[in-house]
Design a protein around this motif. Structure first.
Motif, short mmCIF file in Angstrom:
data_model
loop_
_atom_site.label_atom_id
_atom_site.label_comp_id
_atom_site.label_asym_id
_atom_site.label_seq_id
_atom_site.Cartn_x
_atom_site.Cartn_y
_atom_site.Cartn_z
N LEU A 67 1.05 -1.26 -0.18
CA LEU A 67 0.00 -0.07 0.12
C LEU A 67 0.84 1.16 0.14
CD1 LEU A 67 -2.91 1.41 0.30
CD2 LEU A 67 -2.78 1.04 2.63
N ILE A 68 1.98 1.23 0.90
CA ILE A 68 2.69 2.58 0.94
C ILE A 68 3.43 2.75 -0.26
CG2 ILE A 68 5.05 3.39 1.85
CD1 ILE A 68 2.48 3.72 3.65
N SER A 69 3.77 1.54 -0.96
CA SER A 69 4.69 1.56 -2.32
C SER A 69 3.80 2.11 -3.36
CB SER A 69 5.35 0.29 -2.62
OG SER A 69 4.39 -0.61 -2.95
N ILE A 70 2.62 1.75 -3.46
CA ILE A 70 1.66 1.99 -4.32
C ILE A 70 1.47 3.81 -4.21
CG2 ILE A 70 -0.59 2.29 -5.03
CD1 ILE A 70 -0.80 -0.74 -4.59
N ILE A 71 1.30 4.26 -3.09
CA ILE A 71 1.20 5.66 -2.91
C ILE A 71 2.29 6.37 -3.56
CG2 ILE A 71 0.91 7.59 -1.04
CD1 ILE A 71 -0.85 5.48 0.60
N LEU A 72 3.49 6.04 -2.89
CA LEU A 72 4.87 6.54 -3.52
C LEU A 72 5.04 6.56 -4.85
CD1 LEU A 72 7.34 5.37 -0.55
CD2 LEU A 72 6.12 7.57 -0.67
N ASP A 73 4.46 5.38 -5.59
CA ASP A 73 4.64 5.27 -6.87
C ASP A 73 3.90 6.00 -7.93
OD1 ASP A 73 6.59 2.94 -6.40
OD2 ASP A 73 5.09 1.31 -6.62
N ILE A 74 2.73 6.26 -7.35
CA ILE A 74 1.75 7.12 -8.15
C ILE A 74 2.32 8.68 -7.80
CG2 ILE A 74 -0.51 8.12 -8.00
CD1 ILE A 74 -1.55 5.24 -7.24
N THR A 208 12.89 -1.72 -1.89
CA THR A 208 12.84 -2.59 -3.06
C THR A 208 11.79 -2.28 -4.04
OG1 THR A 208 14.15 -3.91 -1.43
CG2 THR A 208 13.34 -4.92 -3.50
N LEU A 209 10.56 -2.47 -3.41
CA LEU A 209 9.39 -2.36 -4.08
C LEU A 209 9.45 -1.12 -4.98
CD1 LEU A 209 8.47 -4.86 -2.77
CD2 LEU A 209 6.38 -3.91 -2.50
N VAL A 210 9.52 0.17 -4.24
CA VAL A 210 9.53 1.25 -4.93
C VAL A 210 10.58 1.35 -5.99
CG1 VAL A 210 9.70 3.73 -4.80
CG2 VAL A 210 8.30 2.52 -3.22
N GLY A 211 11.80 1.04 -5.80
CA GLY A 211 12.73 1.20 -6.66
C GLY A 211 12.46 0.06 -7.96
N GLY A 212 11.88 -1.16 -7.53
CA GLY A 212 11.65 -1.87 -8.52
C GLY A 212 10.54 -1.85 -9.64
N THR A 213 9.70 -0.58 -8.94
CA THR A 213 8.48 -0.34 -9.78
C THR A 213 8.58 1.01 -10.53
OG1 THR A 213 7.04 -1.38 -8.00
CG2 THR A 213 6.05 -0.02 -9.53
N THR A 219 10.38 3.98 -14.54
CA THR A 219 9.14 5.12 -14.44
C THR A 219 9.29 6.12 -15.82
OG1 THR A 219 8.30 6.70 -13.24
CG2 THR A 219 10.49 7.01 -13.52
N PHE A 220 10.74 5.90 -16.68
CA PHE A 220 10.82 6.76 -17.82
C PHE A 220 10.07 5.89 -18.96
CE2 PHE A 220 13.79 8.37 -14.88
CZ PHE A 220 13.38 9.72 -14.62
N ALA A 221 10.06 4.59 -19.10
CA ALA A 221 9.72 3.99 -19.99
C ALA A 221 8.44 4.27 -20.64
CB ALA A 221 9.19 2.38 -19.68
N GLY A 222 7.45 4.63 -19.88
CA GLY A 222 6.19 5.06 -20.51
C GLY A 222 6.32 6.46 -21.01
N ALA A 223 6.91 7.32 -20.31
CA ALA A 223 6.95 8.84 -20.44
C ALA A 223 7.80 9.09 -21.82
CB ALA A 223 7.82 9.60 -19.27
N HIS A 224 8.89 8.13 -22.09
CA HIS A 224 9.65 8.51 -23.16
C HIS A 224 8.94 7.99 -24.48
CE1 HIS A 224 14.11 9.22 -21.23
NE2 HIS A 224 13.02 10.09 -20.78
N ARG A 225 8.12 6.91 -24.01
CA ARG A 225 7.16 6.38 -25.25
C ARG A 225 6.72 7.58 -25.80
NH1 ARG A 225 6.01 5.38 -29.39
NH2 ARG A 225 4.42 3.69 -29.90
N LEU A 226 5.75 8.22 -24.88
CA LEU A 226 4.98 9.36 -25.29
C LEU A 226 5.84 10.45 -26.12
CD1 LEU A 226 2.88 9.58 -22.19
CD2 LEU A 226 2.13 8.29 -24.36
N ILE A 227 6.75 10.67 -25.55
CA ILE A 227 7.87 11.86 -25.96
C ILE A 227 7.98 11.33 -27.69
CG2 ILE A 227 10.01 12.96 -26.20
CD1 ILE A 227 8.19 14.13 -24.29
#
Length: 414
Positions: A67-74, A208-213, A219-227
């Protein structure tokens, strides 16, 4: 058709600058393609192992960590995707605008980390094929998987095929893991209770979860795909918001399903095999059928992570020289081939993976901090005004991740 002809054909890139041309309309399939690219980049062999290992260690209390990792990820991803799309620049170019030369350092760190993790992803794909077809060794399976990944980037419409492939494989991964979940009887009520009132807490699990997500290149995979697709500007923000949250949601859904399946197995008194916890979990949940499903899940998770890591790592290297921008597909293919060569002929560099994991913990607070600084500079984002609550949330995540990264490194090496 030759690769030279493919690369010279018109696309969403302008001919004179090699940069994406802005789109006036936005395809929902493209946004979802970017979301699935990020989500499937996150869901790799390490993701499967981390989830089952931490579930065995923390039990139902792992729900709180998720739950904490999801909040930080978003929070991290919303900030990063919005600022990149509004600036119409890749992360390393933004970093260079803030402090000349810094973008090259970040590009190098992300590319090295991406290469290290890609070696593990290639290995995971080989192991998945070995589970499905015992006569195929992990090395041969890795080579076959690399050929599949390379073939995707050899196609004329490589970007569209990549989007569709990650969507299909991501959906299949979720469906197969759901099957295993329903083969167990997890204590859902206990998990919900421990999500807000944990019995145990593990900082290493959170980092580990936040770094792995959303750490490193992910995190740049989708953003750079949009660019690269030309989805830029303030008018794209509503779609970007939905896409970035969808990406985290997809990865989180897989994480929760895996967690509940593992919790169901562990709650029955089973001790998972420490040499391969996720395989042990799938086998105990659904017998030999579950073991074969694990092989398919592992292969799907690994091959999509190979594609995401290669694509995003090269997107960071494009800044280094115009040749990389011009022949990006060649470099992506080369990235996959080098990763496969290292796995097949040299072996899996464990120390490199450990160092890359530590780097991921530091890369996120550094890159997120830089994006937040960029959001205050009109020379980068124009007249865009970044929401105050989002900036505050972003800086809070930056501070938390930096402190937890330092703590994790201290625990790991001291």
């Amino acid at each position: 058709m030759s690769l030279e002809k493919i690369e010279s054909q018109p696309s969403s890139m302008t001919q004179d600058e090699g940069k994406p041309a802005a789109r006036s309309g936005f395809s929902w399939s493209l946004i979802m393609g970017a979301a699935f690219l990020m989500a499937t980049s996150a869901v790799g062999p390490g993701f499967l192992t981390q989830t089952t290992v931490f579930t065995q260690t923390l039990g139902a209390s792992f729900a709180f960590v998720i739950l904490i990792s999801i909040i930080l990820d978003i929070g991290a991803q919303l900030n990063i995707w919005r600022i990149i799309v509004v600036s119409k620049k890749r992360a390393q170019d933004i970093a260079n605008d803030i402090f000349p030369g810094l973008g090259y350092v970040i590009a190098g760190m992300v590319a090295i980390g991406g290469l290290a993790f890609n070696i593990g992803n290639i290995g995971g794909a080989g192991m998945g094929m070995n589970v499905l077809f015992p006569d195929i060794t992990p090395i041969v399976g890795a080579a076959i998987s690399a050929v599949v990944a390379v073939a995707i980037f050899m196609l004329k419409d490589a970007a569209k095929v990549m989007d569709r492939f990650t969507i299909v494989m991501g959906a299949a991964l979720i469906a197969m893991t759901l099957y295993v979940l329903f083969s167990t009887s997890p204590p859902v009520g206990e998990a919900l209770y421990r999500a807000v009132w944990p019995e145990k807490l593990n900082v290493l699990a959170i980092i580990t979860l936040v770094g792995g997500t959303v750490g490193g290149y992910i995190t740049f995979a989708g953003a750079h795909r949009l660019i690269d697709a030309g989805v830029t500007g303030q008018e794209a923000l509503p779609q970007v918001n939905r896409g970035s949250v969808s990406a985290i949601s997809l990865a989180s859904v897989v994480r929760v399903i895996l967690f509940l399946a593992a919790l169901g197995v562990i709650s029955s008194g089973v001790t998972l095999d420490p040499t391969n916890p996720p395989a042990s979990m799938f086998k105990h949940a659904a017998g030999n059928v579950g073991y074969k499903i694990f092989g398919l899940v592992l292969w799907a998770a690994a091959i999509t992570s190979v594609i995401g890591a290669a694509y995003t790592s090269v997107s960071f290297l494009k800044t280094l020289h115009p040749t990389i921008e011009l022949h990006s597909r060649r470099f992506i293919i080369g990235f996959i081939v080098v990763s496969t060569f290292i796995f097949c002929f040299i072996g899996k560099p464990v120390m490199l993976l450990i160092v890359a994991g530590a780097l991921n913990g530091f890369i996120l607070p550094v890159t997120l901090g830089l994006m937040l600084i960029a959001a205050t500079k009109p020379s980068i984002v124009g007249d865009y005004k970044h929401p105050v609550w989002m900036s505050v949330f972003g800086w809070l995540i930056t501070a938390m991740m930096a402190l937890m990264s330092i703590y994790t490194l201290y625990v790991m090496f001291f």
